[in-house]
Design a protein around this motif. Structure first.
Motif, PDB file in Angstrom:
ATOM      1  N   ASN A  16       0.828  -1.215   0.000  1.00 47.41           N
ATOM      2  CA  ASN A  16       0.000   0.000   0.000  1.00 47.41           C
ATOM      3  C   ASN A  16       0.857   1.258   0.000  1.00 47.41           C
ATOM      4  N   PHE A  17       1.907   1.274   0.819  1.00 51.30           N
ATOM      5  CA  PHE A  17       2.793   2.433   0.893  1.00 51.30           C
ATOM      6  C   PHE A  17       3.449   2.695  -0.465  1.00 51.30           C
ATOM      7  N   LEU A  18       4.010   1.647  -1.069  1.00 52.61           N
ATOM      8  CA  LEU A  18       4.683   1.812  -2.359  1.00 52.61           C
ATOM      9  C   LEU A  18       3.710   2.223  -3.464  1.00 52.61           C
ATOM     10  N   ASN A  19       2.530   1.611  -3.490  1.00 53.34           N
ATOM     11  CA  ASN A  19       1.535   1.969  -4.505  1.00 53.34           C
ATOM     12  C   ASN A  19       1.045   3.397  -4.321  1.00 53.34           C
ATOM     13  N   GLN A  20       0.863   3.808  -3.077  1.00 55.93           N
ATOM     14  CA  GLN A  20       0.423   5.176  -2.805  1.00 55.93           C
ATOM     15  C   GLN A  20       1.489   6.172  -3.284  1.00 55.93           C
ATOM     16  N   ARG A  21       2.739   5.896  -3.005  1.00 58.50           N
ATOM     17  CA  ARG A  21       3.820   6.789  -3.452  1.00 58.50           C
ATOM     18  C   ARG A  21       3.886   6.842  -4.974  1.00 58.50           C
ATOM     19  N   LEU A  22       3.706   5.694  -5.631  1.00 59.08           N
ATOM     20  CA  LEU A  22       3.711   5.652  -7.095  1.00 59.08           C
ATOM     21  C   LEU A  22       2.591   6.520  -7.662  1.00 59.08           C
ATOM     22  N   LEU A  23       1.396   6.369  -7.132  1.00 59.31           N
ATOM     23  CA  LEU A  23       0.258   7.163  -7.619  1.00 59.31           C
ATOM     24  C   LEU A  23       0.477   8.650  -7.374  1.00 59.31           C
ATOM     25  N   GLU A  24       1.057   8.997  -6.234  1.00 59.07           N
ATOM     26  CA  GLU A  24       1.347  10.407  -5.944  1.00 59.07           C
ATOM     27  C   GLU A  24       2.406  10.948  -6.906  1.00 59.07           C
ATOM     28  N   ARG A  25       3.436  10.161  -7.159  1.00 60.12           N
ATOM     29  CA  ARG A  25       4.505  10.590  -8.073  1.00 60.12           C
ATOM     30  C   ARG A  25       3.968  10.789  -9.488  1.00 60.12           C
ATOM     31  N   LEU A  26       3.048   9.928  -9.908  1.00 66.94           N
ATOM     32  CA  LEU A  26       2.469  10.034 -11.247  1.00 66.94           C
ATOM     33  C   LEU A  26       1.388  11.109 -11.329  1.00 66.94           C
ATOM     34  N   ALA A  27       0.947  11.610 -10.190  1.00 63.48           N
ATOM     35  CA  ALA A  27      -0.031  12.704 -10.111  1.00 63.48           C
ATOM     36  C   ALA A  27      -1.333  12.408 -10.846  1.00 63.48           C
ATOM     37  N   ILE A  28      -1.832  11.173 -10.688  1.00 61.41           N
ATOM     38  CA  ILE A  28      -3.100  10.865 -11.347  1.00 61.41           C
ATOM     39  C   ILE A  28      -4.298  11.254 -10.488  1.00 61.41           C
ATOM     40  N   THR A  29      -4.060  11.511  -9.205  1.00 60.96           N
ATOM     41  CA  THR A  29      -5.146  11.888  -8.302  1.00 60.96           C
ATOM     42  C   THR A  29      -4.589  12.707  -7.145  1.00 60.96           C
ATOM     43  N   ASP A  30      -5.457  13.488  -6.543  1.00 62.90           N
ATOM     44  CA  ASP A  30      -5.071  14.233  -5.352  1.00 62.90           C
ATOM     45  C   ASP A  30      -5.386  13.447  -4.084  1.00 62.90           C
ATOM     46  N   THR A  31      -6.233  12.404  -4.203  1.00 66.11           N
ATOM     47  CA  THR A  31      -6.675  11.657  -3.033  1.00 66.11           C
ATOM     48  C   THR A  31      -6.481  10.162  -3.239  1.00 66.11           C
ATOM     49  N   VAL A  32      -5.746   9.536  -2.322  1.00 66.37           N
ATOM     50  CA  VAL A  32      -5.577   8.086  -2.319  1.00 66.37           C
ATOM     51  C   VAL A  32      -6.083   7.579  -0.969  1.00 66.37           C
ATOM     52  N   LEU A  33      -7.103   6.732  -1.017  1.00 68.21           N
ATOM     53  CA  LEU A  33      -7.620   6.086   0.188  1.00 68.21           C
ATOM     54  C   LEU A  33      -7.010   4.689   0.265  1.00 68.21           C
ATOM     55  N   VAL A  34      -6.812   4.191   1.482  1.00 70.50           N
ATOM     56  CA  VAL A  34      -6.195   2.883   1.665  1.00 70.50           C
ATOM     57  C   VAL A  34      -7.040   2.060   2.631  1.00 70.50           C
ATOM     58  N   ALA A  35      -7.312   0.813   2.235  1.00 67.71           N
ATOM     59  CA  ALA A  35      -8.044  -0.134   3.087  1.00 67.71           C
ATOM     60  C   ALA A  35      -7.241  -1.429   3.159  1.00 67.71           C
ATOM     61  N   GLY A  36      -7.241  -2.052   4.336  1.00 67.92           N
ATOM     62  CA  GLY A  36      -6.476  -3.275   4.553  1.00 67.92           C
ATOM     63  C   GLY A  36      -7.201  -4.554   4.203  1.00 67.92           C
ATOM     64  N   ASN A  37      -8.498  -4.452   3.889  1.00 67.43           N
ATOM     65  CA  ASN A  37      -9.272  -5.629   3.475  1.00 67.43           C
ATOM     66  C   ASN A  37     -10.571  -5.161   2.839  1.00 67.43           C
ATOM     67  N   GLY A  38     -11.333  -6.098   2.312  1.00 57.64           N
ATOM     68  CA  GLY A  38     -12.566  -5.746   1.612  1.00 57.64           C
ATOM     69  C   GLY A  38     -13.596  -5.062   2.488  1.00 57.64           C
ATOM     70  N   GLN A  39     -13.722  -5.483   3.746  1.00 56.74           N
ATOM     71  CA  GLN A  39     -14.701  -4.856   4.636  1.00 56.74           C
ATOM     72  C   GLN A  39     -14.330  -3.402   4.919  1.00 56.74           C
ATOM     73  N   ASP A  40     -13.050  -3.151   5.169  1.00 55.61           N
ATOM     74  CA  ASP A  40     -12.615  -1.763   5.380  1.00 55.61           C
ATOM     75  C   ASP A  40     -12.874  -0.920   4.134  1.00 55.61           C
ATOM     76  N   ALA A  41     -12.695  -1.522   2.965  1.00 47.48           N
ATOM     77  CA  ALA A  41     -12.959  -0.808   1.711  1.00 47.48           C
ATOM     78  C   ALA A  41     -14.440  -0.449   1.583  1.00 47.48           C
ATOM     79  N   LEU A  42     -15.332  -1.396   1.922  1.00 43.84           N
ATOM     80  CA  LEU A  42     -16.767  -1.100   1.883  1.00 43.84           C
ATOM     81  C   LEU A  42     -17.116   0.033   2.847  1.00 43.84           C
TER      82      LEU A  42
END
Length: 141
Positions: free
Chosen positions: A17-43
């Protein structure tokens, strides 16, 4: 300038999650990245962030791990399909996996997802995903 409103990362591995979040921030595709540790947290996050369909923090893209404890990617998709459709704007769901097992590939082909990617995420994979599903590549800085 961001390309999409928000991305939701769903994975039980904090390092991923940390590495993917940094990648998305570096690529500037979004201003907001939410992170969930499992499907229930995502819901739960979707319930909070997609209360209004016009919410700027309602994800346009969900990157979903296939194998997680508590609620895996397939179980998440089953629960997600039960959500009232009028509440959520269109979302692209991409399954992430480390598995190239033919049984897993067959399962993914029958899921209500826009596609799947093997881990790890890379700049090239994200650029291809953005071109295929959002009609544009990653912004240049």
């Amino acid at each position: 300038m961001s390309v999409i409103s928000c991305v939701l990362l769903v994975d039980d591995d904090d390092t991923t999650n940390f590495l993917n979040q940094r990648l998305l921030e570096r690529l500037a595709i979004t201003d907001t990245v939410l992170v969930a540790g499992n499907g229930q947290d995502a819901l739960d996050l979707l319930h909070t962030h997609c209360d209004l369909p016009t919410s700027p923090t309602c994800p346009a893209l969900i990157l979903l791990d296939m194998k997680m404890p508590r609620m895996n990617g397939i179980e998440f998709l089953q629960a997600y399909a039960q959500r009232p459709r009028h509440r959520d704007p269109p979302v692209v769901i991409i399954m992430l996996t480390t598995s190239l097992n033919s049984d897993d590939v067959v399962k993914m082909q029958h899921l209500p997802i826009a596609g799947y990617l093997t881990k790890p995420l890379t700049s090239e994979k994200i650029t291809q995903l953005m071109q295929a599903h959002f009609g544009q590549g990653t912004p240049t800085r």
